[in-house]
Scaffold this motif. Structure first.
Motif, PDB file in Angstrom:
ATOM      1  N   THR A 126     -26.699 -18.735   6.168  1.00  0.00           N
ATOM      2  CA  THR A 126     -26.771 -17.344   6.621  1.00  0.00           C
ATOM      3  C   THR A 126     -26.499 -17.260   8.116  1.00  0.00           C
ATOM      4  OG1 THR A 126     -28.372 -16.824   4.884  1.00  0.00           O
ATOM      5  CG2 THR A 126     -28.271 -15.311   6.773  1.00  0.00           C
ATOM      6  N   ALA A 127     -27.120 -18.144   8.882  1.00  0.00           N
ATOM      7  CA  ALA A 127     -26.899 -18.160  10.331  1.00  0.00           C
ATOM      8  C   ALA A 127     -25.444 -18.474  10.649  1.00  0.00           C
ATOM      9  CB  ALA A 127     -27.824 -19.173  11.001  1.00  0.00           C
ATOM     10  N   LEU A 128     -24.853 -19.391   9.911  1.00  0.00           N
ATOM     11  CA  LEU A 128     -23.449 -19.731  10.098  1.00  0.00           C
ATOM     12  C   LEU A 128     -22.570 -18.529   9.760  1.00  0.00           C
ATOM     13  CD1 LEU A 128     -21.879 -22.297  10.932  1.00  0.00           C
ATOM     14  CD2 LEU A 128     -21.557 -22.747   8.482  1.00  0.00           C
ATOM     15  N   GLY A 129     -22.984 -17.756   8.757  1.00  0.00           N
ATOM     16  CA  GLY A 129     -22.255 -16.552   8.379  1.00  0.00           C
ATOM     17  C   GLY A 129     -22.234 -15.506   9.475  1.00  0.00           C
ATOM     18  N   ILE A 130     -23.212 -15.555  10.351  1.00  0.00           N
ATOM     19  CA  ILE A 130     -23.244 -14.635  11.497  1.00  0.00           C
ATOM     20  C   ILE A 130     -22.417 -15.212  12.641  1.00  0.00           C
ATOM     21  CG2 ILE A 130     -24.752 -13.593  13.239  1.00  0.00           C
ATOM     22  CD1 ILE A 130     -26.922 -13.639  10.923  1.00  0.00           C
ATOM     23  N   ALA A 136     -25.090   0.040  13.501  1.00  0.00           N
ATOM     24  CA  ALA A 136     -26.034   0.392  14.578  1.00  0.00           C
ATOM     25  C   ALA A 136     -26.589  -0.854  15.266  1.00  0.00           C
ATOM     26  CB  ALA A 136     -27.164   1.239  14.022  1.00  0.00           C
ATOM     27  N   MET A 137     -26.926  -1.867  14.489  1.00  0.00           N
ATOM     28  CA  MET A 137     -27.480  -3.084  15.068  1.00  0.00           C
ATOM     29  C   MET A 137     -26.457  -3.815  15.940  1.00  0.00           C
ATOM     30  SD  MET A 137     -28.550  -6.652  13.436  1.00  0.00           S
ATOM     31  CE  MET A 137     -26.815  -6.953  13.411  1.00  0.00           C
ATOM     32  N   LEU A 138     -25.197  -3.765  15.556  1.00  0.00           N
ATOM     33  CA  LEU A 138     -24.144  -4.471  16.295  1.00  0.00           C
ATOM     34  C   LEU A 138     -23.874  -3.863  17.670  1.00  0.00           C
ATOM     35  CD1 LEU A 138     -21.561  -5.013  13.428  1.00  0.00           C
ATOM     36  CD2 LEU A 138     -23.044  -6.726  14.477  1.00  0.00           C
ATOM     37  N   ARG A 139     -24.335  -2.666  17.892  1.00  0.00           N
ATOM     38  CA  ARG A 139     -24.084  -2.000  19.176  1.00  0.00           C
ATOM     39  C   ARG A 139     -25.164  -2.290  20.211  1.00  0.00           C
ATOM     40  NH1 ARG A 139     -19.366  -2.081  17.442  1.00  0.00           N
ATOM     41  NH2 ARG A 139     -19.273  -1.109  15.428  1.00  0.00           N
ATOM     42  N   GLY A 140     -26.172  -3.070  19.837  1.00  0.00           N
ATOM     43  CA  GLY A 140     -27.254  -3.391  20.759  1.00  0.00           C
ATOM     44  C   GLY A 140     -26.790  -4.310  21.878  1.00  0.00           C
ATOM     45  N   PRO A 141     -27.594  -4.410  22.923  1.00  0.00           N
ATOM     46  CA  PRO A 141     -27.248  -5.287  24.050  1.00  0.00           C
ATOM     47  C   PRO A 141     -27.019  -6.728  23.581  1.00  0.00           C
ATOM     48  CG  PRO A 141     -29.219  -3.987  24.531  1.00  0.00           C
ATOM     49  CD  PRO A 141     -28.883  -3.766  23.083  1.00  0.00           C
ATOM     50  N   GLY A 142     -25.984  -7.345  24.113  1.00  0.00           N
ATOM     51  CA  GLY A 142     -25.697  -8.733  23.786  1.00  0.00           C
ATOM     52  C   GLY A 142     -24.873  -8.926  22.528  1.00  0.00           C
ATOM     53  N   TYR A 143     -24.496  -7.831  21.871  1.00  0.00           N
ATOM     54  CA  TYR A 143     -23.677  -7.966  20.671  1.00  0.00           C
ATOM     55  C   TYR A 143     -22.270  -7.448  20.965  1.00  0.00           C
ATOM     56  CZ  TYR A 143     -27.811  -9.388  18.121  1.00  0.00           C
ATOM     57  OH  TYR A 143     -28.910 -10.071  17.705  1.00  0.00           O
ATOM     58  N   PHE A 144     -21.819  -6.451  20.243  1.00  0.00           N
ATOM     59  CA  PHE A 144     -20.452  -5.974  20.391  1.00  0.00           C
ATOM     60  C   PHE A 144     -20.412  -4.608  21.065  1.00  0.00           C
ATOM     61  CE2 PHE A 144     -20.438  -8.943  16.822  1.00  0.00           C
ATOM     62  CZ  PHE A 144     -19.432  -9.810  17.235  1.00  0.00           C
ATOM     63  N   GLY A 145     -19.256  -4.251  21.592  1.00  0.00           N
ATOM     64  CA  GLY A 145     -19.067  -2.983  22.283  1.00  0.00           C
ATOM     65  C   GLY A 145     -18.939  -1.814  21.324  1.00  0.00           C
ATOM     66  N   ALA A 146     -18.732  -0.649  21.894  1.00  0.00           N
ATOM     67  CA  ALA A 146     -18.571   0.570  21.107  1.00  0.00           C
ATOM     68  C   ALA A 146     -17.342   0.458  20.213  1.00  0.00           C
ATOM     69  CB  ALA A 146     -18.435   1.771  22.031  1.00  0.00           C
ATOM     70  N   ARG A 147     -17.464   1.013  19.042  1.00  0.00           N
ATOM     71  CA  ARG A 147     -16.366   1.006  18.075  1.00  0.00           C
ATOM     72  C   ARG A 147     -15.185   1.802  18.633  1.00  0.00           C
ATOM     73  NH1 ARG A 147     -17.962   3.353  12.407  1.00  0.00           N
ATOM     74  NH2 ARG A 147     -19.451   4.144  13.885  1.00  0.00           N
ATOM     75  N   ILE A 148     -13.988   1.313  18.386  1.00  0.00           N
ATOM     76  CA  ILE A 148     -12.749   1.973  18.793  1.00  0.00           C
ATOM     77  C   ILE A 148     -12.020   2.374  17.521  1.00  0.00           C
ATOM     78  CG2 ILE A 148     -10.510   1.624  19.915  1.00  0.00           C
ATOM     79  CD1 ILE A 148     -11.922  -0.454  21.723  1.00  0.00           C
ATOM     80  N   GLU A 149     -11.465   3.559  17.503  1.00  0.00           N
ATOM     81  CA  GLU A 149     -10.729   4.015  16.325  1.00  0.00           C
ATOM     82  C   GLU A 149      -9.412   3.241  16.225  1.00  0.00           C
ATOM     83  OE1 GLU A 149     -10.372   5.901  12.869  1.00  0.00           O
ATOM     84  OE2 GLU A 149     -12.096   6.156  14.202  1.00  0.00           O
ATOM     85  N   PRO A 150      -9.187   2.541  15.100  1.00  0.00           N
ATOM     86  CA  PRO A 150      -7.929   1.799  14.961  1.00  0.00           C
ATOM     87  C   PRO A 150      -6.772   2.762  14.684  1.00  0.00           C
ATOM     88  CG  PRO A 150      -9.189   1.619  12.943  1.00  0.00           C
ATOM     89  CD  PRO A 150     -10.054   2.372  13.937  1.00  0.00           C
ATOM     90  N   PRO A 151      -5.558   2.334  14.971  1.00  0.00           N
ATOM     91  CA  PRO A 151      -4.414   3.197  14.676  1.00  0.00           C
ATOM     92  C   PRO A 151      -4.265   3.399  13.168  1.00  0.00           C
ATOM     93  CG  PRO A 151      -3.680   1.040  15.453  1.00  0.00           C
ATOM     94  CD  PRO A 151      -5.176   1.070  15.570  1.00  0.00           C
ATOM     95  N   PRO A 152      -3.663   4.502  12.743  1.00  0.00           N
ATOM     96  CA  PRO A 152      -3.442   4.720  11.308  1.00  0.00           C
ATOM     97  C   PRO A 152      -2.642   3.565  10.707  1.00  0.00           C
ATOM     98  CG  PRO A 152      -2.859   6.681  12.580  1.00  0.00           C
ATOM     99  CD  PRO A 152      -3.130   5.580  13.565  1.00  0.00           C
ATOM    100  N   GLY A 153      -3.048   3.138   9.513  1.00  0.00           N
ATOM    101  CA  GLY A 153      -2.355   2.060   8.821  1.00  0.00           C
ATOM    102  C   GLY A 153      -2.597   0.679   9.403  1.00  0.00           C
ATOM    103  N   ALA A 154      -3.637   0.539  10.234  1.00  0.00           N
ATOM    104  CA  ALA A 154      -3.932  -0.751  10.875  1.00  0.00           C
ATOM    105  C   ALA A 154      -4.236  -1.820   9.833  1.00  0.00           C
ATOM    106  CB  ALA A 154      -5.115  -0.600  11.818  1.00  0.00           C
TER     107      ALA A 154
END
Length: 181
Positions: free
Chosen positions: A106-110, A149-167
């Protein structure tokens, strides 16, 4: 072996290929992670993998300092990981991981997602091939969406960016994790 471990081996090999392409004059180059240069990014990526692996019984003691041979350090880390995690029952061993105590698998999966994204970061920083495994991108994207929501906490990942259509899957995943692709 488990699907997660097989995916980790694939991602870790890809990371090693990008690491092997870093020229001596690129270690101080900026990366998509604003607070890290290439050396700091590699140090983080290797350290995150060692965090889980070092807790598996039978794992050889791995030097944490990249020293002057980051590629060699990564190859030793990867070899030690494969040896330790291939042992019977190793993936079920309880370890302290990024999300608390869990089986090593599980830890490796993260940490695999972290390594996947930082493989792209490294490739972008040094001008190497940024193409990563699309099947893993699709799987990671599906697995991470409920954790938004959890991924946006400090030390994780940045704010989500909208991908281009058909990405493609990789672009959707990286955008979801705050990377401007």
């Amino acid at each position: 072996m488990g699907e997660v471990f097989d995916g980790w081996k694939l991602v870790s090999e890809s990371f090693g290929e990008r690491l092997g392409a870093v020229r001596a004059d690129q270690w101080g180059a900026p990366t998509p992670c604003a607070e890290w240069d290439v050396r700091a990014l590699v140090d983080h990526a290797v350290g995150a993998q060692r965090m889980v692996i070092s807790q598996v019984p039978g794992a050889e003691d791995i030097e944490w300092d990249l020293g002057d041979d980051a590629g060699g350090s990564w190859r030793r880390t990867r070899a030690a990981a494969i040896a330790a995690l291939s042992a019977p029952g190793a993936l079920e061993t309880e370890v302290d991981g990024p999300m608390g105590r869990s089986p090593a698998e599980t830890a490796l999966g993260i940490t695999i997602v972290d390594l996947y994204v930082h493989t792209w970061d490294l490739a972008r920083a040094i001008g190497a091939d940024e193409t990563l495994d699309a099947g893993l991108a699709e799987a990671f994207y599906a697995r991470l969406q409920p954790l938004d929501a959890m991924l946006r906490g400090p030390g994780y990942f940045g704010a989500r960016i909208e991908p281009p259509p058909g990405a493609d899957a990789q672009t959707r995943l990286l955008s979801f994790l705050g990377r401007a692709v």
